[in-house]
Design a protein around this motif. Structure first.
Motif, short mmCIF file in Angstrom:
data_model
loop_
_atom_site.label_atom_id
_atom_site.label_comp_id
_atom_site.label_asym_id
_atom_site.label_seq_id
_atom_site.Cartn_x
_atom_site.Cartn_y
_atom_site.Cartn_z
N ALA A 1 44.01 2.97 50.28
CA ALA A 1 45.25 3.77 50.36
C ALA A 1 46.00 3.65 49.04
O ALA A 1 46.20 2.56 48.52
CB ALA A 1 46.11 3.30 51.52
N GLY A 2 46.41 4.78 48.50
CA GLY A 2 47.17 4.80 47.26
C GLY A 2 46.32 4.72 46.00
O GLY A 2 46.84 4.89 44.91
N GLN A 3 45.03 4.46 46.15
CA GLN A 3 44.15 4.39 44.98
C GLN A 3 43.73 5.80 44.56
O GLN A 3 43.46 6.66 45.41
CB GLN A 3 42.91 3.56 45.30
N ASP A 4 43.68 6.04 43.29
CA ASP A 4 43.24 7.33 42.78
C ASP A 4 41.76 7.49 43.08
O ASP A 4 40.94 6.69 42.63
CB ASP A 4 43.50 7.40 41.27
N PRO A 5 41.34 8.52 43.85
CA PRO A 5 39.92 8.70 44.17
C PRO A 5 39.05 8.88 42.93
O PRO A 5 37.88 8.54 42.94
CB PRO A 5 39.89 9.95 45.04
N TRP A 6 39.62 9.39 41.85
CA TRP A 6 38.84 9.57 40.62
C TRP A 6 38.42 8.24 40.03
O TRP A 6 37.50 8.17 39.22
CB TRP A 6 39.62 10.40 39.62
N GLU A 7 39.08 7.16 40.44
CA GLU A 7 38.72 5.83 39.95
C GLU A 7 37.27 5.48 40.33
O GLU A 7 36.62 4.69 39.65
CB GLU A 7 39.69 4.79 40.51
N LEU A 8 36.77 6.08 41.42
CA LEU A 8 35.38 5.84 41.81
C LEU A 8 34.41 6.18 40.68
O LEU A 8 33.36 5.57 40.54
CB LEU A 8 35.01 6.67 43.05
N PHE A 9 34.77 7.18 39.87
CA PHE A 9 33.87 7.62 38.81
C PHE A 9 33.83 6.67 37.64
O PHE A 9 33.03 6.86 36.72
CB PHE A 9 34.22 9.04 38.37
N THR A 10 34.68 5.65 37.63
CA THR A 10 34.63 4.65 36.58
C THR A 10 33.79 3.45 37.00
O THR A 10 33.52 2.58 36.18
CB THR A 10 36.05 4.17 36.22
#
Length: 111
Positions: free
Chosen positions: A69-78
């Motif tokens: 919750a609250g985490q940027d989903p785009w962070e998965l791509f890092t």
């Protein structure tokens, strides 16, 4: 002999389709040189099985975590991706079901 640097880490896999066996061999060589193993998913007529929204498109390669919750989903791509076994890729390709020609945009009247 592989053009890729030796590594103890599993290599990512990429599916490819085509009707020309010599061209498929060149694609296999290129992807091997770039550090990928390849999975032959069939002819060009079968290539739709790897298009967006098919079971093998992107999802199996993402990290095995869900954004909190609250985490940027785009962070998965890092995050590092997940190497997917060739047998699993073939299972996902075989499980694909053909949808409307040209696909469907999420939220459209066809969705």
């Amino acid at each position: 002999m592989s053009g890729a640097a030796p590594s103890s880490r599993p290599r990512p896999r990429a599916g490819h389709a085509g009707d020309d066996e010599a061209a498929k061999a060149e694609v296999t060589w290129l992807l091997d040189t770039l550090g990928y193993d390849t999975v032959d998913i069939g002819t060009l007529a079968d290539s739709w099985r790897s298009e967006p929204n098919s079971p093998v498109y992107v999802q199996p390669y993402l990290p095995a975590v869900q954004p909190s919750a609250g985490q940027d989903p785009w962070e998965l791509f890092t995050m590092p991706g997940t190497p997917t076994p060739a047998a699993r890729i073939k299972e996902l390709v075989d499980a694909a079901v053909r949808g409307p020609i040209g696909g469907v945009f999420p939220g459209s009247a066809q969705d």
